[in-house]
Structure formats: structure tokens, C-alpha cells
Write a protein that holds these residues in place. Structure first.
Motif, PDB file in Angstrom:
ATOM      1  N   THR A   1      14.144   1.999  -3.209  1.00 51.79           N
ATOM      2  CA  THR A   1      14.050   1.054  -1.744  1.00 51.79           C
ATOM      3  C   THR A   1      15.239  -0.027  -1.750  1.00 51.79           C
ATOM      4  O   THR A   1      15.807  -0.231  -0.634  1.00 51.79           O
ATOM      5  CB  THR A   1      12.596   0.642  -1.650  1.00 51.79           C
ATOM      6  OG1 THR A   1      11.792   1.445  -1.518  1.00 51.79           O
ATOM      7  CG2 THR A   1      12.605  -0.362  -0.273  1.00 51.79           C
TER       8      THR A   1
ATOM      9  N   ALA B   1      18.112  -0.728   0.763  1.00 51.30           N
ATOM     10  CA  ALA B   1      18.041  -2.082   1.695  1.00 51.30           C
ATOM     11  C   ALA B   1      19.203  -2.786   1.268  1.00 51.30           C
ATOM     12  O   ALA B   1      19.959  -3.293   2.681  1.00 51.30           O
ATOM     13  CB  ALA B   1      16.879  -2.758   1.103  1.00 51.30           C
TER      14      ALA B   1
ATOM     15  N   ARG C   1      11.853   1.817   4.370  1.00 48.43           N
ATOM     16  CA  ARG C   1      10.457   1.658   4.927  1.00 48.43           C
ATOM     17  C   ARG C   1       9.954   0.251   5.062  1.00 48.43           C
ATOM     18  O   ARG C   1      10.245  -0.369   4.426  1.00 48.43           O
ATOM     19  CB  ARG C   1       9.505   2.502   4.159  1.00 48.43           C
ATOM     20  CG  ARG C   1       8.049   2.356   4.544  1.00 48.43           C
ATOM     21  CD  ARG C   1       7.188   3.231   3.436  1.00 48.43           C
ATOM     22  NE  ARG C   1       5.733   3.000   4.068  1.00 48.43           N
ATOM     23  CZ  ARG C   1       5.012   3.927   4.579  1.00 48.43           C
ATOM     24  NH1 ARG C   1       5.788   5.087   5.000  1.00 48.43           N
ATOM     25  NH2 ARG C   1       3.798   3.773   4.812  1.00 48.43           N
ATOM     26  N   LYS C   2       9.423   0.058   6.066  1.00 47.39           N
ATOM     27  CA  LYS C   2       8.862  -1.348   6.467  1.00 47.39           C
ATOM     28  C   LYS C   2       7.639  -1.456   5.480  1.00 47.39           C
ATOM     29  O   LYS C   2       6.909  -0.512   5.188  1.00 47.39           O
ATOM     30  CB  LYS C   2       8.619  -1.647   7.665  1.00 47.39           C
ATOM     31  CG  LYS C   2       9.925  -2.060   8.650  1.00 47.39           C
ATOM     32  CD  LYS C   2       9.519  -2.683   9.936  1.00 47.39           C
ATOM     33  CE  LYS C   2       9.095  -1.391  10.865  1.00 47.39           C
ATOM     34  NZ  LYS C   2       8.742  -2.078  12.345  1.00 47.39           N
ATOM     35  N   ASP C   3       7.132  -2.672   5.057  1.00 52.92           N
ATOM     36  CA  ASP C   3       5.983  -2.911   4.252  1.00 52.92           C
ATOM     37  C   ASP C   3       5.121  -3.661   4.989  1.00 52.92           C
ATOM     38  O   ASP C   3       5.308  -4.751   5.702  1.00 52.92           O
ATOM     39  CB  ASP C   3       6.244  -3.608   2.949  1.00 52.92           C
ATOM     40  CG  ASP C   3       5.215  -3.640   2.163  1.00 52.92           C
ATOM     41  OD1 ASP C   3       4.949  -2.678   1.706  1.00 52.92           O
ATOM     42  OD2 ASP C   3       4.839  -4.684   1.844  1.00 52.92           O
ATOM     43  N   TYR C   4       3.702  -3.065   4.640  1.00 51.97           N
ATOM     44  CA  TYR C   4       2.565  -3.897   5.370  1.00 51.97           C
ATOM     45  C   TYR C   4       1.543  -3.867   4.430  1.00 51.97           C
ATOM     46  O   TYR C   4       1.282  -2.905   3.670  1.00 51.97           O
ATOM     47  CB  TYR C   4       2.020  -3.253   6.740  1.00 51.97           C
ATOM     48  CG  TYR C   4       2.986  -3.305   7.692  1.00 51.97           C
ATOM     49  CD1 TYR C   4       3.203  -4.501   8.789  1.00 51.97           C
ATOM     50  CD2 TYR C   4       3.831  -2.059   8.263  1.00 51.97           C
ATOM     51  CE1 TYR C   4       4.061  -4.519   9.679  1.00 51.97           C
ATOM     52  CE2 TYR C   4       4.958  -2.264   8.987  1.00 51.97           C
ATOM     53  CZ  TYR C   4       4.926  -3.414   9.974  1.00 51.97           C
ATOM     54  OH  TYR C   4       5.909  -3.569  10.920  1.00 51.97           O
TER      55      TYR C   4
END
Length: 420
Positions: free
Chosen positions: A402, A406, A413-416
Motif C-alpha cells: 500500500t 501511495a 485503497r482508502k481506509d475507514y
């Protein structure tokens, strides 16, 4: 694909010039830099590195010579406990990371020779460690620390019973069970230590012994009470930002629950929930790896090195990675870390691990309880060697992790947060 050997790779990986390389590297040919991204070369490197880490411990202890020959260093702020506990630390901590690989059947060639040698030596080392007549009889009764490392050894036996438990003699089994039961004298601290008591009892459960069920159930209840959210547990009532979710809490919780669920003692829902949380936590660990193969160092026990990636490694071994984290992504990332960490100066001239993180100039980072034996918890990052070389973890080509994506400006992938 033709198997490439790695003389030049050995220098790039920091293995050359430290001690004699394993047989895997003996007849190596010079290769150019692209070998660094070769999946087969990665496995060759992992096996060679594990052999390098494990051999000084196991070759000596299998002969009853560990206490005599191990260069036992202690922290500059050593708390004056019996230094003999370090030998049990070395055995238990090394065994748990090696166990899945030692149990792997689909191994051939030079790797099989290495595996066979280390497996036999580990079996013999266990026997030496519980035999009161042996020079390497371990310090089972010295304070409370033996509870910790007996638990790691028990975890190894649970992970690979067919090669680490079943082949032991009846006498060795009886002696080992005796030592495990005697450790009920230790009242664990209200922390991750509760899981050490639970793991010993869980192993006893797995081999049909009568267990102290309250030492399992109390641990599980407290760990659940300490869940803080988004995949993180507190190590006791007060949260500490360190890697103990990696070293102990997440994987040992899952391993304890798996056995207890199989024996009808706990509910499957508990295991499912703990596993989902470990998957979420592993997402953080994958993102901790920088584009350069480094990771943030914080909290106590930082000298355990690559042990911080145990949850990620265990999920890879069990085909349990979150869907968006590919096996080759994990292999590529952890391989990059290993190459940064295990430089020649990370080993003494006799081949023992040093007390730092990178090289041998960081002994001041060792905590008051840290000694040479403690460092072998780094074996936990080697769990995916339990997968055959045909598995995508090993066979798929290099894949960017990742943070590499980046900081190259590529999509990632975005992170939540999660609410389980």
C-alpha cells in the motif's frame, strides 16, 4: 520457472560475510538485480535467513550445549532476574515461528534437507529442555518469566502437533506436561500475560489432559473487555500504543479460541469476531511498511524486530488476508523489511541475534527484561513458509504494497474504521 541461486542476492540481502551460508546458497551463481523481485528467490532468501537465525540455537541445544555456547547478552538495564530464563525464551520463541514450515510436506531439494535437519534438532532440543539430567534442562521454576515462553512453546506444539508433539518419546511428553502444569503456580499479570496461562491450558486440552478451565475463560473474558475498537485491544485496563497486539494478543487469542471452539468450550461466534478483528489489525500492519521497507518503531519490546508482522503472516498462512491485500503483496512487503533489518551486524560473529533492531549499535533499546533469547520472537514473521512454493504467496510475481503505491502516486485503497 528455473530456480535461481543467489550469490549476489546474498550480499544484497546482508547474509554474506556473517557466517557460513546454508546449503541453499552453497553453489550459487551470480545474478543481476532483477532477482530481488523473483518470487522463488524470495522463498530461498526466507529459508536461508531462518536457517541462519535458528541453527545456532538448535544445533547447540539438540546436543545439550546451549547453556555452554550461547552468547547470552542482557539489556543494559537488566532487572537482575535469573539469566537462565533466556534459554527457554530462545527455544519457545524460535519454535512457534518455525512450526508451520516444519510441518509442511510439500518441500523438496535443498530446502527439504534444511527442514529435516532443523526439525530433528528442534525435537531433540525439546527433549533436552525437559530432562532434569540434561545440561540444557531449562529454568522452568525460576520466577514468573517461564510462563511466557512455555506458552510460546505450547503454541508451537498446537501449530504443528504431527512433527513437534507426536514424535516425542513418552518420557519427554510426560516431562513436558509436568512442567506446563507446574507453571500453574504463576498468577499472570492483568495484561497479555493472561493469554500465556490460557495457551498452556489450551495445549493441555488439545492432548486430552485435565485443564484448569478458569485460566482459559478468565483470559478470554478480560481480553474481550479490553477491546478498544477498530481492531485494537488494550494490553490491560490502560491502552498502550505498542506492538503487543502483534506479539501476543491477536494471534494467541485466535489460536486459543480455535482449539476451545473445536472442543466445544467456547462459541464459534467468539472465534469469528476475534478473527475479523485480527484481519482489521493486519490492515494497519500492512500500511505500516514504508516504500523503503521500514516501519515505525514505538513502544516496548521493539527489538523483537519483524515479530510485529505476526498477524499479517498468520493470516497469509491461513488464506485469511483481507480481500484487498494480496498474498504476494505481503510477501513483497515483508521481504523488503527483512532485507532492511537483517544486515550482517544484526548477528554476532558466532551467529547469535544482537539486542538491537538494525545492527549491533542499539543495545540501549533493549528493555529491562530483554536478553539474547528474547530476540528469537522475530521468528513469527516466518509463518508463511508453511505454505508450499506453489501457493500464490510464493509463486505470484512481485506486487507493490500500500505505501509503495501511495508514495509512487498510484491508486490505493482508502481506509475507514470498522465497528466490530
Amino acid at each position: 520457472m528455473k530456480r535461481r541461486s543467489l550469490l549476489k542476492g546474498m550480499y544484497l540481502f546482508g547474509l554474506a560475510g556473517v557466517c557460513s551460508p546454508s546449503a541453499l546458497l552453497a553453489n550459487a551463481e551470480v545474478q543481476e538485480a532483477p532477482v530481488l523481485r523473483d518470487a522463488i528467490a524470495d522463498r530461498t532468501y526466507w529459508v536461508s535467513l531462518l536457517d541462519k537465525i535458528a541453527s545456532p540455537v538448535l544445533s547447540n541445544m539438540s546436543k545439550g550445549l546451549l547453556r555452554k555456547n550461547m552468547d547470552m547478552q542482557v539489556s543494559p538495564v537488566w532487572d537482575n532476574r535469573d539469566v537462565g530464563v533466556g534459554y527457554l525464551e530462545a527455544l519457545g520463541r524460535l519454535a512457534v515461528g518455525m512450526a508451520p514450515w516444519l510441518a509442511l510436506v510439500e518441500v523438496s531439494g535443498e530446502e527439504r534437507l534444511i527442514q529435516s535437519r532443523l526439525k530433528k534438532q528442534l525435537q531433540e532440543a525439546i527433549a533436552q529442555g525437559v530432562d532434569p539430567r540434561s545440561a540444557d534442562y531449562l529454568s522452568w521454576s525460576s520466577g514468573s518469566q517461564p510462563l511466557v515462553d512455555a506458552a510460546f512453546l505450547a503454541q508451537a506444539l498446537i501449530k504443528a502437533p504431527k512433527v513437534l508433539w507426536d514424535p516425542l518419546s513418552a518420557t519427554t511428553k510426560k516431562q513436558l506436561i509436568h512442567e506446563f502444569k507446574e507453571l500453574r503456580r504463576v498468577k499472570p499479570f492483568e495484561s497479555n500475560w493472561l493469554l500465556f496461562a490460557a495457551m498452556l491450558e489450551t495445549f493441555l486440552l488439545s492432548v486430552g489432559e485435565k485443564v484448569a478451565e478458569e485460566r482459559i475463560d478468565y483470559a478470554l473474558e478480560k481480553i474481550e473487555e479490553w477491546y478498544k475498537g477498530d481492531g485494537w485491544y488494550s494490553d490491560g485496563a490502560v491502552f498502550s500504543f505498542d506492538y503487543y497486539n502483534s506479539f501476543v494478543i491477536q494471534p494467541m487469542l485466535v489460536d486459543v479460541l480455535r482449539v476451545n471452539v473445536a472442543h466445544g468450550r467456547r462459541e464459534p461466534m467468539e472465534l469469528s469476531r476475534a478473527y475479523k478483528r485480527m484481519q482489521r489489525y493486519a490492515e494497519f500492519m500492512e500500511r505500516m511498511i514504508s516504500p523503503e521497507g521500514t516501519y515505525p518503531i514505538f513502544g516496548r519490546s521493539a527489538t523483537y524486530r519483524t515479530a510485529i508482522f505476526q498477524p499479517l503472516a498468520q493470516l497469509a498462512l491461513e488464506d485469511g488476508l483481507p480481500e484487498w491485500i494480496k498474498p504476494a503483496q505481503v510477501r513483497s512487503a515483508i521481504t523488503a523489511v527483512k532485507k532492511r533489518v537483517f544486515i550482517p551486524q544484526s548477528f554476532t560473529k558466532e551467529g547469535w541475534l544482537t539486542l538491537g533492531i538494525i545492527g549491533d549499535q542499539q543495545t540501549g533499546l533493549a528493555d529491562s527484561y530483554s536478553n539474547t533469547g528474547s530476540m528469537y520472537l522475530t521468528s513469527l514473521s516466518f509463518l508463511p513458509l508453511g505454505l508450499p512454493e506453489t501457493h500464490p504467496f510464493w509463486s505470484a510475481p512481485f506486487e507493490a504494497w500500500t505505501m509503495l503505491k501511495a508514495w509512487k502516486g498510484e491508486p490505493f485503497r482508502k481506509d475507514y474504521h470498522v465497528d466490530y
